[in-house]
Design an enzyme around this catalytic site. Structure first.
Site, mmCIF file in Angstrom:
data_model
loop_
_atom_site.group_PDB
_atom_site.id
_atom_site.type_symbol
_atom_site.label_atom_id
_atom_site.label_comp_id
_atom_site.label_asym_id
_atom_site.label_seq_id
_atom_site.Cartn_x
_atom_site.Cartn_y
_atom_site.Cartn_z
ATOM 1 N N ASP A 1 0.988 -1.181 -0.184
ATOM 2 C CA ASP A 1 0.007 -0.121 0.044
ATOM 3 C C ASP A 1 0.950 1.170 0.018
ATOM 4 O O ASP A 1 2.135 0.985 0.248
ATOM 5 C CB ASP A 1 -1.143 0.086 1.225
ATOM 6 C CG ASP A 1 -0.378 -0.316 2.667
ATOM 7 O OD1 ASP A 1 0.862 -0.399 2.505
ATOM 8 O OD2 ASP A 1 -1.279 -0.460 3.337
ATOM 9 N N ASN B 1 -7.567 -2.347 14.228
ATOM 10 C CA ASN B 1 -8.787 -2.537 13.822
ATOM 11 C C ASN B 1 -8.983 -3.581 12.999
ATOM 12 O O ASN B 1 -10.182 -3.692 12.290
ATOM 13 C CB ASN B 1 -9.411 -1.084 13.074
ATOM 14 C CG ASN B 1 -8.803 -0.700 11.792
ATOM 15 O OD1 ASN B 1 -7.757 -1.500 11.550
ATOM 16 N ND2 ASN B 1 -9.343 0.198 11.078
ATOM 17 N N HIS C 1 -7.544 -4.220 10.160
ATOM 18 C CA HIS C 1 -6.973 -4.076 8.662
ATOM 19 C C HIS C 1 -5.730 -4.708 8.424
ATOM 20 O O HIS C 1 -4.922 -5.015 9.182
ATOM 21 C CB HIS C 1 -7.072 -2.442 8.251
ATOM 22 C CG HIS C 1 -5.965 -1.649 8.564
ATOM 23 N ND1 HIS C 1 -5.857 -0.479 9.127
ATOM 24 C CD2 HIS C 1 -4.453 -1.910 8.843
ATOM 25 C CE1 HIS C 1 -4.792 -0.013 9.329
ATOM 26 N NE2 HIS C 1 -3.881 -0.985 9.173
ATOM 27 N N GLU D 1 -9.646 -1.568 5.223
ATOM 28 C CA GLU D 1 -10.194 -1.202 6.134
ATOM 29 C C GLU D 1 -11.524 -1.926 6.715
ATOM 30 O O GLU D 1 -11.768 -2.634 5.676
ATOM 31 C CB GLU D 1 -10.542 0.403 6.217
ATOM 32 C CG GLU D 1 -9.485 1.186 6.181
ATOM 33 C CD GLU D 1 -8.752 1.365 7.556
ATOM 34 O OE1 GLU D 1 -8.581 0.373 8.353
ATOM 35 O OE2 GLU D 1 -8.354 2.572 7.924
HETATM 36 C C1 GLP Z 1 -0.368 0.721 8.548
HETATM 37 C C2 GLP Z 1 0.013 -0.414 7.425
HETATM 38 C C3 GLP Z 1 -0.419 -1.907 7.549
HETATM 39 C C4 GLP Z 1 0.336 -2.166 8.819
HETATM 40 C C5 GLP Z 1 -0.221 -1.645 10.192
HETATM 41 C C6 GLP Z 1 0.264 -1.540 11.290
HETATM 42 O O1 GLP Z 1 -1.492 0.981 8.761
HETATM 43 N N1 GLP Z 1 -0.866 0.063 6.102
HETATM 44 O O2 GLP Z 1 0.269 -2.496 6.804
HETATM 45 O O3 GLP Z 1 0.115 -3.373 9.148
HETATM 46 O O4 GLP Z 1 -0.109 -0.178 9.980
HETATM 47 O O5 GLP Z 1 1.402 -1.182 11.745
HETATM 48 P P1 GLP Z 1 2.575 -1.354 12.866
HETATM 49 O O6 GLP Z 1 3.288 -2.596 12.447
HETATM 50 O O7 GLP Z 1 3.180 -0.095 13.002
HETATM 51 O O8 GLP Z 1 1.525 -1.629 14.177
#
Ligand code: GLP
Length: 263
Positions: free
Chosen positions: A67, A136, A138, A143
């Site tokens: 993404d 959440n 995702h 989402e």
């Molecule tokens: C972002 C990314 C996700 C990721 C998530 C969790 O929103 N788009 O791909 O898994 O954050 O992030 P973290 O690893 O910092 O908890």
């Protein structure tokens, strides 16, 4: 789903990095689906270390990132492109043209999103998709309520995601409210999925993803539909799972069969 209960994030990171490096040893032109966020940073560090020790060669590897924020310039420190170069690509021998990100700037986004899915298929599909999970539920930026068969497209970020990620933006700085993400269907097309989750903030999302119903309200639950999805959890992230003992025994049995050379 295979649940791997580890004692620390470092242990989980070590297991995931070794899996990727083993696959790379067997398939030098591995196609990797890559994730951003704080969770996979340790894996990228280990891949860089293996490269520096001469134990890994990324020259034929192709990567597709999950993404990117819509309209955030590549050079912005919070763009996922700058994240990936900072943590991985700048430190290994992957050719620039082998690195792919979903289209996030300019026009014709819908068509270019379709092209992104086609490029993944054209590369032979993703061998290993690395994933984190949002608090959440995702995956990527799919989402809650994302279609379980969605393809790469634009998504509006939820308030929860915006507040979780606001810590990365300076006060007064504009935080992107939209992103382009591989769809859940795109992710499920990968041959193998490795998801890592650490910390109590992820516990509720993990409970819903692993032991709840398959539902778009928790996009991570779509991984229940994948034949080879492995989740590497630290004790806090796994703390709300009811079947922890069962997951432990399952893993022990599998390791025993592997040691006997029967798998
Ligand atoms: C972002 C990314 C996700 C990721 C998530 C969790 O929103 N788009 O791909 O898994 O954050 O992030 P973290 O690893 O910092 O908890």
């Amino acid at each position: 789903m295979e649940i791997v209960l580890t004692n620390t994030p470092e242990e989980a990171t070590e297991l995931v990095a070794s899996l990727i490096l083993d696959c790379l040893g067997e398939k030098p032109d591995l196609v990797l689906g890559l994730a951003t966020g704080s969770t996979p940073i340790g894996v990228y560090r280990r891949l860089v270390e293996a490269y520096r020790r001469g134990e890994a060669d990324f020259f034929q590897v192709r990567t597709f990132n999950l993404d990117e924020y819509l309209d955030l310039p590549a050079e912005h420190p919070q763009s996922y492109r700058s994240f990936m170069w900072r943590h991985l690509f700048d430190h290994i021998n992957i050719p620039r043209e082998n690195v792919h990100f979903p289209p996030s700037e300019g026009a014709n986004l819908l068509r270019r999103c379709e092209d992104y899915d086609k490029a993944i298929a054209g590369a032979g599909g993703i061998d290993i998709q690395l994933l984190g999970i949002g608090s959440n539920g995702h995956i990527g930026f799919n989402e809650p309520t994302s279609s379980l068969r969605s393809r790469t497209r634009i998504k509006t970020l939820t308030e929860k995601t915006l507040s979780d990620n606001s810590r990365f933006y300076k006060e007064g700085e504009i935080q992107p409210g939209l992103a382009v993400t591989m769809g859940i269907g795109t992710i499920l097309d990968a041959r193998q999925i490795l998801l890592q989750a650490f910390g109590s903030k992820k516990a509720e999302a993990l409970r819903a993803a692993v032991e709840g119903p398959v539902s778009s309200i928790c996009p991570g639950s779509a991984l229940q539909l994948h034949p080879r999805a492995t989740l590497f959890l630290d004790p806090e992230a796994a703390s709300l799972l009811r079947l922890r003992e069962y997951y432990r025994r399952t893993r022990q049995n599998e390791e025993a069969l592997r040691r006997q050379g029967r798998l």
